[in-house]
Design a protein around this motif. Sequence first.
Motif, PDB file in Angstrom:
ATOM      1  N   ILE A 218      40.631  20.034  43.633  1.00 49.21           N
ATOM      2  CA  ILE A 218      39.341  20.139  42.930  1.00 49.21           C
ATOM      3  C   ILE A 218      39.298  21.482  42.218  1.00 49.21           C
ATOM      4  N   MET A 240      34.094  14.546  42.383  1.00 48.27           N
ATOM      5  CA  MET A 240      33.501  14.068  43.646  1.00 48.27           C
ATOM      6  C   MET A 240      33.583  12.543  43.731  1.00 48.27           C
ATOM      7  N   PHE A 243      37.078  11.455  44.423  1.00 48.19           N
ATOM      8  CA  PHE A 243      37.513  11.690  45.798  1.00 48.19           C
ATOM      9  C   PHE A 243      36.906  10.643  46.734  1.00 48.19           C
ATOM     10  N   LEU A 259      41.838  18.992  51.369  1.00 50.39           N
ATOM     11  CA  LEU A 259      41.054  19.236  50.153  1.00 50.39           C
ATOM     12  C   LEU A 259      41.372  20.644  49.666  1.00 50.39           C
ATOM     13  N   PHE A 300      31.568  17.101  49.061  1.00 59.60           N
ATOM     14  CA  PHE A 300      32.806  16.315  49.044  1.00 59.60           C
ATOM     15  C   PHE A 300      33.001  15.576  50.360  1.00 59.60           C
TER      16      PHE A 300
END
Length: 346
Positions: A218, A240, A243, A259, A300
């Motif tokens: 990210i 987001m 994911f 992440l 997230f």
Amino acid sequence: MGNKPNKKVLNEHSKNQKIEQQIKEEEEMFQKEVKLLLLGTGESGKTTFIKQIQILYNEGFNDSDRLLYFGAIRANIIVHIKTLLKASKDLGIPIKPENEVLATEFLEFDEFTKEVGQKAKILWSDPALKSVYELRNEFYVPDTTDYFLDNVDRVSADDFVPKERDILNCRIPTTGVKSISFMVNQIPWKVVDVGGQRSERRKWIHQFSGVSFLIFVIAMSEYDQQLFEDRTKNRMQESMELFHSTANNKFFRSTHCILLFNKIDLFQQKLSKSEFSLHFPDYSGVNNVEEIMEFIKNKFIQPVENKERKIYCHFTCATNTQDIQKVFNSLQTIVFEQRMNDTGVF
Ligand SMILES: Nc1nc2c(ncn2[C@@H]2O[C@H](COP(=O)(O)OP(=O)(O)OP(=O)(O)O)[C@@H](O)[C@H]2O)c(=O)[nH]1
Ligand SMILES: [Mg+2]
């Protein structure tokens, strides 16, 4: 009449065979390939991660890599100066009158020469282009544009050979799939990199089998930027959604995730100039780095449906080799512990 085999000896023999078999299976389990799949939106830093792995574990960059980046770095200088000149018009920030003829001439350049490099340098020293670059969330230009424009003399030199740092900073969007394989402490690893732009994502599914860890990258600095592919869509919002749909996909429901909250350097620089809550109105805290990092992390993680699976978080600057070394070290520890568990040693 041969000797009758002794029952005790036979038992011992079969016991030894079982132990040997068990050791073999444990060794095989330990030596099973660890497959890391890098996913994330375009420009989040996936390829930069794999470049760092190449530096750390796979003999770095060879001559053909350097040649590829040599061409890309020089071509990008032309493209980026043109983009900045166009943006200066669109944003109403005029360049100095004495640079106007040069600017018109530059728009015609396609091929990089030493002379073109010197002209790029003159234009980049115009305060208007610097101001335009500061407003780059309003249009598209890569974040490392200033790095190469600041180094234009070196890049234009006859003996220019891209250094590691140049290669880490140079952007070439990934198309298709690239992977590297290497051994660390007798464990084989494979890292798979895919393109993150929307048009590339339909190819992802072919890489979904046998994944040991999903590494989702990210770009933290993208909270105030729009997608290159769709200028109406906030980049972090897209990340987001991507994911959540990936993590909740049936292929990955129980795959452990890493992440990587990346571009933390740019995020920190940007926050004082660009208020976070203007882009995420549901954030009611202050414009503070740590608090916003925590807020983004929760956004997230919370919608992930399977709460049993592990999600490990790291805040990184992927162009910094030490940051990626730390991520990989922690991954190695996780893999080692997992395998000890699986073989019943713990
Ligand atoms: N300042 C800074 N730049 C970064 C960081 N990570 C990546 N970059 C730069 O961001 C640009 C995009 O990085 P890539 O690794 O090519 O992104 P990607 O996710 O592979 O993009 P696609 O291939 O399009 O999916 C490159 O110019 C990198 O040098 C970071 O943490 N900080
Ligand atoms: Mg890439």
